[in-house]
Motif scaffolding. Structure first.
Motif, PDB file in Angstrom:
ATOM      1  N   GLY A   1       0.819  -1.211   0.000  1.00 39.25           N
ATOM      2  CA  GLY A   1       0.000   0.000   0.000  1.00 39.25           C
ATOM      3  C   GLY A   1       0.847   1.252   0.000  1.00 39.25           C
TER       4      GLY A   1
ATOM      5  N   PHE B   1       2.333   1.859  -3.298  1.00 42.99           N
ATOM      6  CA  PHE B   1       1.267   2.376  -4.148  1.00 42.99           C
ATOM      7  C   PHE B   1       1.127   3.892  -3.985  1.00 42.99           C
ATOM      8  N   VAL B   2       1.005   4.304  -2.723  1.00 41.22           N
ATOM      9  CA  VAL B   2       0.794   5.717  -2.437  1.00 41.22           C
ATOM     10  C   VAL B   2       1.973   6.539  -2.943  1.00 41.22           C
TER      11      VAL B   2
ATOM     12  N   VAL C   1       1.928   6.840  -6.735  1.00 36.93           N
ATOM     13  CA  VAL C   1       0.918   7.746  -7.279  1.00 36.93           C
ATOM     14  C   VAL C   1       1.286   9.196  -6.990  1.00 36.93           C
ATOM     15  N   LEU C   2       1.878   9.431  -5.829  1.00 37.17           N
ATOM     16  CA  LEU C   2       2.177  10.811  -5.453  1.00 37.17           C
ATOM     17  C   LEU C   2       3.408  11.362  -6.176  1.00 37.17           C
TER      18      LEU C   2
ATOM     19  N   PHE D   1     -11.882   5.163  -2.893  1.00 38.00           N
ATOM     20  CA  PHE D   1     -11.759   3.736  -2.585  1.00 38.00           C
ATOM     21  C   PHE D   1     -11.628   3.526  -1.079  1.00 38.00           C
TER      22      PHE D   1
ATOM     23  N   MET E   1      -2.270  14.481   0.729  1.00 43.83           N
ATOM     24  CA  MET E   1      -2.080  13.717  -0.503  1.00 43.83           C
ATOM     25  C   MET E   1      -3.131  13.963  -1.570  1.00 43.83           C
TER      26      MET E   1
ATOM     27  N   MET F   1      -4.179  15.252  -6.449  1.00 47.46           N
ATOM     28  CA  MET F   1      -4.723  14.426  -7.529  1.00 47.46           C
ATOM     29  C   MET F   1      -5.701  15.193  -8.421  1.00 47.46           C
TER      30      MET F   1
ATOM     31  N   TYR G   1      -6.126   8.477 -11.042  1.00 48.67           N
ATOM     32  CA  TYR G   1      -5.091   8.525 -10.014  1.00 48.67           C
ATOM     33  C   TYR G   1      -5.689   8.677  -8.625  1.00 48.67           C
TER      34      TYR G   1
ATOM     35  N   LEU H   1      -8.448   7.368  -7.662  1.00 46.73           N
ATOM     36  CA  LEU H   1      -8.877   6.016  -7.314  1.00 46.73           C
ATOM     37  C   LEU H   1      -7.680   5.189  -6.839  1.00 46.73           C
ATOM     38  N   LEU H   2      -6.575   5.296  -7.578  1.00 43.53           N
ATOM     39  CA  LEU H   2      -5.396   4.499  -7.228  1.00 43.53           C
ATOM     40  C   LEU H   2      -4.821   4.936  -5.892  1.00 43.53           C
ATOM     41  N   LEU H   3      -4.769   6.242  -5.672  1.00 43.41           N
ATOM     42  CA  LEU H   3      -4.219   6.727  -4.405  1.00 43.41           C
ATOM     43  C   LEU H   3      -5.059   6.232  -3.234  1.00 43.41           C
TER      44      LEU H   3
ATOM     45  N   PHE I   1      -6.962   3.755  -3.153  1.00 42.60           N
ATOM     46  CA  PHE I   1      -6.787   2.299  -3.052  1.00 42.60           C
ATOM     47  C   PHE I   1      -5.549   1.981  -2.212  1.00 42.60           C
ATOM     48  N   GLY I   2      -4.442   2.674  -2.500  1.00 38.20           N
ATOM     49  CA  GLY I   2      -3.213   2.455  -1.736  1.00 38.20           C
ATOM     50  C   GLY I   2      -3.412   2.793  -0.262  1.00 38.20           C
ATOM     51  N   ILE I   3      -4.100   3.910  -0.016  1.00 43.20           N
ATOM     52  CA  ILE I   3      -4.350   4.325   1.372  1.00 43.20           C
ATOM     53  C   ILE I   3      -5.164   3.250   2.100  1.00 43.20           C
TER      54      ILE I   3
END
Lengths: 236, 321, 400, 250, 298
Positions: free
Chosen positions: B295, B298-299, B302-303, E48, E94, E98, E105, E107-109, E111-113
């Motif tokens: 995770g 991932f973050v 994206v950032l 997400f 964060m 976006m 992006y 959605l992806l961020l 998702f990661g969180i």
């Protein structure tokens, strides 16, 4: 031509939409209580000038000074708080809001604005339709509403973008009356207008905009002398 | 606009000398690797590399973010395992059957999902994949949470004994290389040119007379089939097919692999797959929850790191000329 | 992939060259492979690793002069990952035995692998009786419990004690349906009747609709043929709908101290479960429980205790045969009786099933409980032979 | 002269707002037809309706007498009615040559092959080169279109549109954003491409319209205000009013 | 009797009971999809992390009760606030980056969180969950004649309908709501009026998250408070949102309740399919009305 004690000073303003360079160093000044009209062809950069002053066009360079303060670094939402109101070209009436909600949407930024009642007295059409959806109004009513909602806020400078566009002559006339009243109240106005005959009844001074530059500056008194050249310049 | 709006790594990528060099280096590495690194681990990496590349075909070259791609990987695993174990099909036919099944599933999912665009497309693929997961959980032939176990590896094309990990490694390498060649071919084909055009500017492609939905659907089916090829091969490697393959978390992982490696680059997804699988395998023994780490990556990606490893390298090379 | 320091192990290996003759690589390695971060992290998880470490320490840290090393890994419930790790452990790291293996897909996959690699697995975490049934392998052992034992304990004994009409809430997947089938057989064998069943989807958080159906059936026992969060949610909501208060009994078929503790007695009170171990059974079990508690802050359930027992028994077998050769050790494990705090008079069947007594418990009410972990009262002891399949009935095809 | 495109009572409403209302448009074959009017008059909406990028709320559209109101946008393009966009529409990640190929490959039946190398598209290159040369982009053949200057993007867009050899060319503000210096070149280009086909263009720059268009339709508030040659409409008092405002003759 | 031919028959009173239970699940769907819709409308981000925030709401309630002894009623206020605060941190640190990117992006961020939040909780609290009893005032059953309804569940239906209604009123009838609606349509223009839209975006995200947290508090006494409680739920809520269309606030609420009811009925007549019924409905809606039941065509 800098003027002493100018309220708003625009100097060498450049702006870009993406890669497209739209303003190429336009400059002008505005005194308190004055009506300045930006005239020029479609696509000359008049609307962009207004949008650059407000910061809607982010990608801009040059000086925008308001009451001596540089506005280029001020965030978009804080500019209105300085007392600058904006009536956009497409009028910007919100479909998901009623007429009344549209009217009271912009927050009051200064004292001295008109009250809701005053506004409804001034625009009885709006009062009648206050609970209908904003975009159900006719084009002329929408324009009235767009102007009216700025009157409430107490803004003393108003940037008006093509208020007569696409409107029937009777409505244009009515808008002319309203604007005359604003002028009488001492409002400072920047008017972008293609409808030259409308502008000439209000403007104190003119800036002719072409290709993103101010190509001619003159006062209302010089208008008649300029008329022939202008018709050519405006492309009709 | 596609997710690629911020980057421009893809164009003409494989033509440059740099890429020939990368390709050569990759080939050498792939040939030497099983003598240095544990082959079964490498096979896992290879399968996921193909899976990620198949996914990337959609997001990188058509601009569609499928959040349900695990369904195709997992469906193919089940079908391949069933075909090899119950029907007794030869290994290569079993894998092929799996890939075709995945493509067929792709046709159904794609047909529904293509009806909406952008973020909706992602949500729909996710929802449909989740539905497929529940179906897999309940139909008898998948054996629920036990999965299909003890799938015979058999022989490949009748003469390569796949019980030998090293021999099997090279078979997997060949399959995965063929899959990648197919992707490369699709990307650099007349069809691929139109896909990229649609990704770049869909209204314009339509105005040139291309029915963009039909192109997207075909790309979706191809991508699903290739994901299936990876899933089927994986099933034979590990001799099992389980629910893990069709879980939505697996869809998330393949997105991560692609994002981490570099969306829209051909080298990126395999790099991302190697890193992700490597982390999962080698961090399994570390007392730190792997999902949290995944995770976090991932973050961060994206950032700060949206071009991914391959994308960053390409951008760096380009800057240096 | 190795948690314990390599250097230390290597050094120890150098010092004990004498052992090399008996222990192939100079180090005896035991792998604990389980779910440490997912849904089964409480049933087994890192606590199982601790139990294995305790077993090694209690054994003295070495066997036949060779140090014993515990490796552990989190398979994240991915059978392919578990398989990669297990293969690498066997092939590269020369691990001798793998234990725990929660999650039946993982358990089946790794046990199949162990046969191929001629290595030993002792499964303490997975439930499926297939491990010693149709999927049995010569080197595979199943230690703590299985679906059949749970069914026989809860189904058979509750029926005998008067709970003779049943209604099942069954998780609609292989585990649930086989648990329901086994329990049905046990209920019927004891003279009871199954009035109905409803198959609910797995990971179904809301059970109210099914509970209403169970309530309407007026069965004396509502059997929960599910696991994990499905069981806890069903029990929690059953309390809400007054199932137990209304006179029906609630029987969780796979339901350990970990879940009961998570639910709290207020909610879980009165429900019934079968386990192979409870810390407060007798002095020996209390002794282990308390030591485990000191280390981990929680009481062990049957998976943790079973892991300790399995590792200890394995080490005993290695010591007894004087070698870590899988064939010899497996043979020994099949022969040796198991007698420890976990299994009294336990014995291992030819299919690898370790047969030991199981216990039927009822969860205490908050008033009855004297402490955080005082959870169960014993209803009955289910003798091993009644709890587990005989070798003949198991479906295992190995020749005796 | 026959009409290539004809509309009957074409109407488009957006949530309570009529953008185009009862427009009967007749585009004569071989003409350059200008669509002008103040902002918000409905010109671009009209355009989007003709190419079915918007679904009309009412009315019909005919191409060579055939009703095409029900067709999808791609199908309309395949009939030879092809549009350009107000904001330059190129494929930014494709090279200039690949942009052209993308436009050319449909007619050659080369669009569906995913098993062929894109080298197979080389047969299109000669035609692509000609078109690229026509718009003076020869030196940029291998440049990704996204890296071109704005004016060159417009030129590329025109080239890709021409690549389809359209029968009817719809240009949405082809001069927008073009520098004064480049204007004559683009005007020439449009005149050149208009040979042998029909062109409909939305344009703000009235001198461009005067220069190019055979016929002009003036729209205002979604309705046709005037129609005729540029000389005729520019003499029309209503049109002058629409553009300059009334002289206020009560 | 109410019958579905070839499947099952049910006495009408039992059917009422089941419908009522469906309504309870529908309450959670409605609250969650409402939050998603509010966030999406303003931020153009599909959140997400909504499931994780829901879980957080339940966990905060549990934590408040065991460490500070704050009862359910306090949690009902403080937990949504805490979740909202977490959301503010996420947005400020964060998510705000976006907005200028492709919505995927976002959605992806998120998702990661989600992975980070859920993974951390699973690591520290395991999966079997924590107990959280209903408040004494709402414990016990309510005899409706045709069924025994736990009082707490009745409360959930009532309070969630009230919360949905309040949100709807807030958005449709107040000045702040007018800002929100206007900014959803044209954020730039609203900014030129002097409204701090970036701040509004932060607050909108926090509000949507707080709704999820509120749902979490409501869920805590019903479901085991577990790190996994939001994981699958979020996907179902996505399907609800796709079926309903993101267009309207009312649409999100109504679709949530309708699909909850439908799922409830499936649990009676064909329980094996109850996990997929919402997805099936989504697929059918996509075939017939791609924009969703309440959506407008793009």
């Amino acid at each position: 031509m800098p003027i002493d004690g100018a309220l708003l000073e625009i100097e060498d303003l450049n702006a870009w939409y993406g890669e497209s360079h739209v303003l190429h160093g336009i400059s002008f000044d505005l005194r308190e209580g004055e009506t300045l009209s930006l005239i020029g062809r479609n696509g000359a950069g008049k609307t962009t000038t207004l949008r650059a002053i407000l910061g809607i066009v982010r990608n801009r360079k040059g000086t925008i000074r308001f009451r001596g303060e540089d506005l280029t670094a001020v965030p978009l939402h804080a500019i209105a708080r300085r007392g600058i109101g904006y009536v956009p070209e497409e009028r910007g009436i919100f479909a998901s809001l009623t007429v009344a909600e549209n009217l009271v949407l912009p927050p009051v930024v200064k004292g001295g604005g008109m009250s809701e009642e005053e506004i409804y007295r001034l625009f009885p059409n709006l009062a009648e339709r206050r609970s209908s959806q904003g975009t159900k109004l006719s084009g002329g009513e929408q324009q009235m509403l767009a102007i009216a909602r700025i009157l409430r806020t107490g803004a003393d400078v108003i940037l008006l973008d093509e208020p007569t566009e696409g409107l029937a002559p009777v409505i244009v006339e009515r808008i002319g009356e309203v604007m005359g009243m604003l002028k009488a109240r001492g409002m400072t106005i920047v008017l972008v207008e293609q409808n030259f005959h409308f502008a000439r009844k209000l403007a104190d001074r003119y800036v002719v905009v072409e290709h993103g530059r101010g190509v001619d500056y003159f006062a209302a008194s010089e208008l008649d002398a300029k008329m022939a050249g202008l018709a050519e310049q405006l492309g009709v | 606009m596609s997710i690629l709006a911020q980057q421009s790594a893809a164009t003409g990528e494989l033509r440059s000398r740099l890429n020939l060099l990368t390709l050569a280096a990759g080939a050498v590495a792939a040939l030497v690797a099983p003598f240095v690194i544990y082959p079964v681990f490498l096979m896992n990496v290879l399968c996921f590399a193909l899976f990620a590349s198949a996914f990337n075909l959609l997001i990188g070259f058509v601009g569609l973010l499928s959040f349900g791609h695990a369904a195709f990987f997992g469906a193919a695993a089940y079908v391949t395992a069933h075909a090899a174990k119950v029907w007794g099909l030869p290994t290569e036919l079993a894998i092929l059957t799996g890939a075709l099944a995945a493509a067929a599933l792709g046709l159904i999912v794609g047909f529904l999902a293509i009806r909406r665009q952008g973020i909706y497309f992602s949500m729909i693929t996710l929802a449909l994949a989740q539905m497929f997961y529940f179906i897999c959980l309940e139909v008898p032939f998948t054996h629920g949470e036990d999965g299909i176990q003890g799938v015979p590896r058999g022989t490949f094309l009748g003469f390569v004994n796949l019980d030998n990990n090293l021999a099997f490694y090279f078979v997997v390498l060949a399959i995965v290389a063929a899959g990648h060649f197919a992707i490369w071919r699709i990307v650099h084909s007349p069809f691929g040119n139109i896909l990229k055009a649609i990704r770049d500017n869909e209204p314009r492609a339509i105005s040139l007379g291309y029915n963009s939905d039909s192109y997207k659907l075909r790309a979706f089916v191809l991508s699903a089939g290739l994901a299936g090829l990876a899933g089927g091969t994986n099933a034979i490697v590990f001799q099992l097919a389980t629910l893990t393959g069709v879980q939505w978390q697996s869809s998330g992982e393949v997105i991560l692999m692609t994002l981490l490696g570099g969306i829209g680059t051909l080298a990126g997804p395999p790099i991302g797959a190697a890193i992700t699988i490597g982390l999962q395998t080698y961090l399994a023994a570390v007392d730190f929850p792997v999902t949290v780490l995944i995770g976090l990556i991932f973050v961060v990606c994206v950032l700060l790191f949206r071009r991914g490893v391959a994308g960053e390298i390409l951008a760096y090379m380009r800057k240096r000329g | 992939m190795i948690k314990a320091g390599w250097a230390g192990a290597a050094l120890a290996a150098l010092l004990s060259t004498a052992a090399q003759a008996q222990i192939a690589n100079g180090v005896l390695k035991i792998g604990v492979l389980d779910d440490q971060s997912g849904v089964y992290a409480d049933i087994g998880g890192k606590w199982s690793v601790e139990a294995a470490k305790m077993a090694v320490e209690d054994f003295g840290g070495n066997v036949l002069g060779a140090p014993i090393q515990i490796l552990s890994a989190d398979h994240q419930n991915k059978p392919d990952l578990a398989s990669t790790i297990a293969r690498q452990w066997y092939d590269v790291d020369k691990v001798d035995m793998i234990t725990e293996l929660t999650n039946s897909a993982v358990g089946l996959a790794v046990q199949a692998l162990s046969a191929e690699k001629h290595k030993i697995t002792i499964n303490t975490g997975a439930a499926t009786s297939d491990l010693t049934g149709k999927a049995c392998e010569p080197y595979g052992f199943h230690w703590a419990y299985d679906t059949h034992a749970l069914a026989a304990g809860t189904g058979g004994y509750m029926t005998k004690q008067g709970g003779d009409t049943w209604f099942f809430l069954t998780a609609d997947y292989a585990f649930g349906t086989s648990l329901q089938a086994d329990t049905t057989a046990a209920v019927q064998a004891a003279g009871g009747k199954v009035l109905g069943a409803v198959r609910h989807p797995v990971n179904n958080s809301d059970f109210s609709s099914f509970l209403l159906q169970a309530q309407a059936s007026q069965a004396k026992v509502v059997g929960l043929a599910n696991a994990g969060l499905d069981t806890t949610n069903a029990i929690k909501q059953a309390a809400e709908f007054g199932i137990v208060a209304g006179g029906q009994k609630l029987a969780g078929l796979l339901y350990t101290t970990a879940e009961v503790h998570g639910l709290g007695l207020k909610t879980a009170q009165g429900s019934i479960t079968t386990e192979g171990y409870y810390w407060d059974l007798d002095d020996k079990s209390r002794e282990f429980g308390n030591r485990f508690f000191k280390r981990t802050g929680r009481m062990p359930n049957m998976v943790h205790a079973g892991t300790y027992s399995a590792v200890t028994q394995y080490l005993k077998a290695v010591k007894a045969v004087g070698s870590d050769d899988a064939e010899k050790v497996a043979k020994k494990l099949h022969e040796m009786p198991v007698d420890d705090f976990f299994a009294k008079g336990g014995k291992v069947l030819p299919n690898g099933r370790m047969v030991h007594d199981m216990y039927l418990f009822q969860v205490k009410t908050p008033e009855e409980s004297k402490g955080e972990w005082d959870l169960y009262k014993l209803l009955a002891t289910v003798p091993g032979p009644q709890a587990y399949f005989t070798f003949e009935d198991s479906g295992c095809k190995l020749t005796n | 002269m026959a009409n290539v495109i004809e509309t009957q009572a074409l109407t488009k409403q957006f949530k309570g707002f009529v953008a185009v209302s009862n427009v009967d448009l007749k585009i004569a074959e071989g003409s350059i037809h200008g669509l002008i009017g103040p902002n918000g008059a409905g010109k671009t909406t009209c355009f989007n309706l003709l190419t079915k990028f918007l679904e009309p709320s009412g009315g019909r559209i005919f191409h060579r007498g055939e009703d095409i109101t029900g067709l999808k946008p791609a199908a309309i393009a395949r009939r030879g009615v092809v549009r350009s966009f107000q904001i330059s529409a190129v494929f930014p990640h494709l090279t200039v040559r690949d942009n052209l190929r993308a436009a050319l490959q449909r007619q050659n039946g080369l669009a569906h092959q995913f098993w062929l190398s894109d080298g197979s598209l080389a047969v299109l290159d000669e035609r692509a080169r000609e078109l690229i040369a026509d718009v003076n982009l020869s030196e940029f053949q291998d440049t990704p279109a996204g890296e071109l200057a704005y004016g060159r993007k417009r030129a590329l867009e025109i080239a890709t549109t021409l690549a389809l050899d359209p029968e009817v060319l719809l240009l949405d503000e082809p001069m927008a954003g073009i520098g004064r210096e480049e204007l004559p070149r683009i005007i020439d280009l449009v005149r050149q491409v208009a040979k042998g086909r029909t062109v409909v263009m939305v344009e703000h720059n009235l001198s461009v319209v005067a220069n190019l268009c055979d016929r002009v339709t003036v729209l205002q508030r979604g309705e046709i205000l005037a129609e005729g040659s540029y000389a005729e409409v520019s003499a029309d008092e209503r049109v002058r009013t629409a553009y300059m405002g009334s002289e206020h003759a009560h | 009797m109410f019958c579905i031919p070839y499947v099952k028959c049910l006495p009408l009173v039992a059917l009422y009971g089941q419908l009522l239970l469906g309504l309870i699940n529908g309450s959670f769907y409605a609250l969650l999809s409402l939050g998603l819709a509010v966030i999406f409308g303003m931020l153009r981000v599909i959140n997400f992390a909504h499931g994780a925030l829901y879980m957080l709401g339940a966990f905060v309630s549990w934590w408040l009760s065991i460490t500070l002894g704050i009862p359910y009623w306090g949690a009902l206020i403080f937990a949504p606030l805490a979740v909202g605060l977490v959301a503010v941190l996420i947005e400020k640190s964060m998510l705000h980056q976006m907005y200028r990117l492709d919505p995927l992006y976002g959605l992806l961020l998120t998702f990661g969180i989600t992975q980070v939040i859920e993974g951390t909780f699973r690591y520290y609290y395991g999966a079997s969950g924590q107990p959280y009893p209903p408040p004494p005032a709402l414990s016990g059953p309510l005899n409706l004649g045709f069924m025994i309804l736990p009082i707490y569940r009745a409360w959930v239906v009532v309070i969630s309908i009230l919360a949905c209604l309040a949100t709807w009123l807030l958005i449709e009838r107040t000045r702040i709501g007018a800002y929100l609606r206007a900014a959803t349509e044209n954020p730039v223009l609203v900014q030129t009026f002097g409204i701090n839209v970036p701040l509004m975006m932060t607050l909108t995200y926090a509000f949507g998250a707080a709704l999820a947290g509120f749902a979490g508090v409501l869920a805590a006494p019903i479901y085991q408070v577990s790190p996994l409680m939001g994981t699958n739920l979020i996907i179902i809520v996505f399907a609800v949102v796709v079926a309903g269309g993101m267009g309207s606030i009312l649409g999100a609420i109504v679709t949530g309740y309708i699909l909850g009811l439908l799922e409830g009925l499936t649990k009676v007549f064909y329980p094996e399919a109850s996990n997929i019924v919402i997805f099936v409905v989504m697929a059918i809606v996509l075939l017939l009305r791609p924009a969703g039941l309440f959506g407008r065509a793009a």
